[in-house]
Design an enzyme around this catalytic site. Structure first.
Site, PDB file in Angstrom:
ATOM      1  N   CYS A 111       0.847  -1.016   0.103  1.00  0.00           N
ATOM      2  CA  CYS A 111      -0.093   0.029  -0.021  1.00  0.00           C
ATOM      3  C   CYS A 111       0.844   1.341  -0.057  1.00  0.00           C
ATOM      4  O   CYS A 111       1.434   1.601  -0.959  1.00  0.00           O
ATOM      5  CB  CYS A 111      -0.978  -0.007   1.425  1.00  0.00           C
ATOM      6  SG  CYS A 111      -2.364   1.050   0.972  1.00  0.00           S
ATOM      7  N   HIS A 212      -3.520  -5.132   0.272  1.00  0.00           N
ATOM      8  CA  HIS A 212      -3.267  -5.501   1.528  1.00  0.00           C
ATOM      9  C   HIS A 212      -2.889  -6.988   1.753  1.00  0.00           C
ATOM     10  O   HIS A 212      -3.703  -7.695   2.107  1.00  0.00           O
ATOM     11  CB  HIS A 212      -3.998  -4.903   2.599  1.00  0.00           C
ATOM     12  CG  HIS A 212      -3.739  -3.388   2.809  1.00  0.00           C
ATOM     13  ND1 HIS A 212      -2.986  -3.082   3.698  1.00  0.00           N
ATOM     14  CD2 HIS A 212      -4.291  -2.336   2.156  1.00  0.00           C
ATOM     15  CE1 HIS A 212      -2.957  -1.688   3.626  1.00  0.00           C
ATOM     16  NE2 HIS A 212      -3.897  -1.410   2.734  1.00  0.00           N
ATOM     17  N   GLU A 214      -1.256  -8.722   3.593  1.00  0.00           N
ATOM     18  CA  GLU A 214      -1.324  -9.057   4.933  1.00  0.00           C
ATOM     19  C   GLU A 214      -2.752  -9.313   5.685  1.00  0.00           C
ATOM     20  O   GLU A 214      -2.696 -10.125   6.565  1.00  0.00           O
ATOM     21  CB  GLU A 214      -0.564  -8.188   5.866  1.00  0.00           C
ATOM     22  CG  GLU A 214      -1.397  -7.028   6.426  1.00  0.00           C
ATOM     23  CD  GLU A 214      -1.665  -5.966   5.198  1.00  0.00           C
ATOM     24  OE1 GLU A 214      -2.218  -4.808   5.565  1.00  0.00           O
ATOM     25  OE2 GLU A 214      -1.148  -6.113   4.039  1.00  0.00           O
TER      26      GLU A 214
END
Length: 230
Positions: A111, A212, A214
């Site tokens: 990001c 994202h 994660e």
């Protein structure tokens, strides 16, 4: 087993925890979990001191998400929706990104991390993406991930890692690449044309996503980073 040492940049923000209310160096724990699950040893890197000096002690680095980059760093004036600018973080992370690239350190930008990489290499950003694409699907509500498909460029390093089929991934960004930085190759796009991933050909491992990873169950990008770092 010696785990590759993976540095992860972090936020510095006011925060409340247990009985405290104070400025805190913090990071969503999803980053830590993904690195550990991939076989790496996560180390959080606050934007303090000489962040670039740690490059020689790390096996890999992740530039994590966060607030907007100061638009003066790509020769623009701030949009009214540009916010959460932290000049001290910009300074530290631009130095870290530059040092990591020069050292050939395996690098994953996420990001804001993609945007730092792009601007470090001379690129620019759309400061408020809804003005460009006409919708807010990339960040539908405060604190809520959007889930939109991205198409991955066949033959790219990204496609080798995540596959060539379209992916539906977690998004939370209101900015994106406008002009690509020198040497960067766009390797994934949203249906509205937004650049969602880049890589630096010729580098051992230098990839970045606007989405994202994660927050996704598939840890393929983290495994690839840790593998390159090891």
């Amino acid at each position: 087993m010696n785990r590759p040492l993976i540095g992860i940049t972090c936020y510095v923000e006011p925060a409340r925890f247990t009985v405290w209310d104070m400025t805190t160096a913090l990071l969503p724990y999803m980053y830590v979990e993904q690195v550990a699950r991939a076989g790496g040893q996560p180390v959080i890197l606050p934007p303090a001191g000489d962040l670039a000096s740690v490059v020689g002690r790390l096996d890999g680095v992740i530039l994590a998400g966060g607030g907007d980059i100061d638009p003066s760093l790509y020769a623009e004036t701030p949009h009214e929706r540009t916010g959460f600018v932290r000049p001290f973080r910009d300074s530290a992370e631009f130095a870290l990104a530059d040092a990591a690239l020069k050292a050939g350190l395996p690098f994953l930008g996420i990001c804001r991390g993609l945007q730092v990489l792009n601007v470090t290499l001379g690129g620019s950003l759309h400061q408020h993406l809804p003005d460009v694409v006409g919708h807010s699907g990339h960040a539908p509500a405060p604190g809520e991930f959007g889930h939109m498909p991205v198409g991955v460029t066949p033959g790219s390093r990204m496609a080798e890692i995540v596959g060539g089929d379209p992916l539906t991934v977690p998004h939370y960004h209101h900015q994106a690449i406008r002009r690509l930085g020198d040497g960067l190759l766009a390797t994934a796009h949203a249906a509205d044309g937004t650049i969602e991933a880049v890589e630096l050909p010729g580098h051992r491992f230098a990839l970045a996503t606007q989405w994202h990873p994660e927050a996704a169950e598939d840890g393929a990008l983290f495994r690839a980073l840790v593998g390159a770092a090891g």
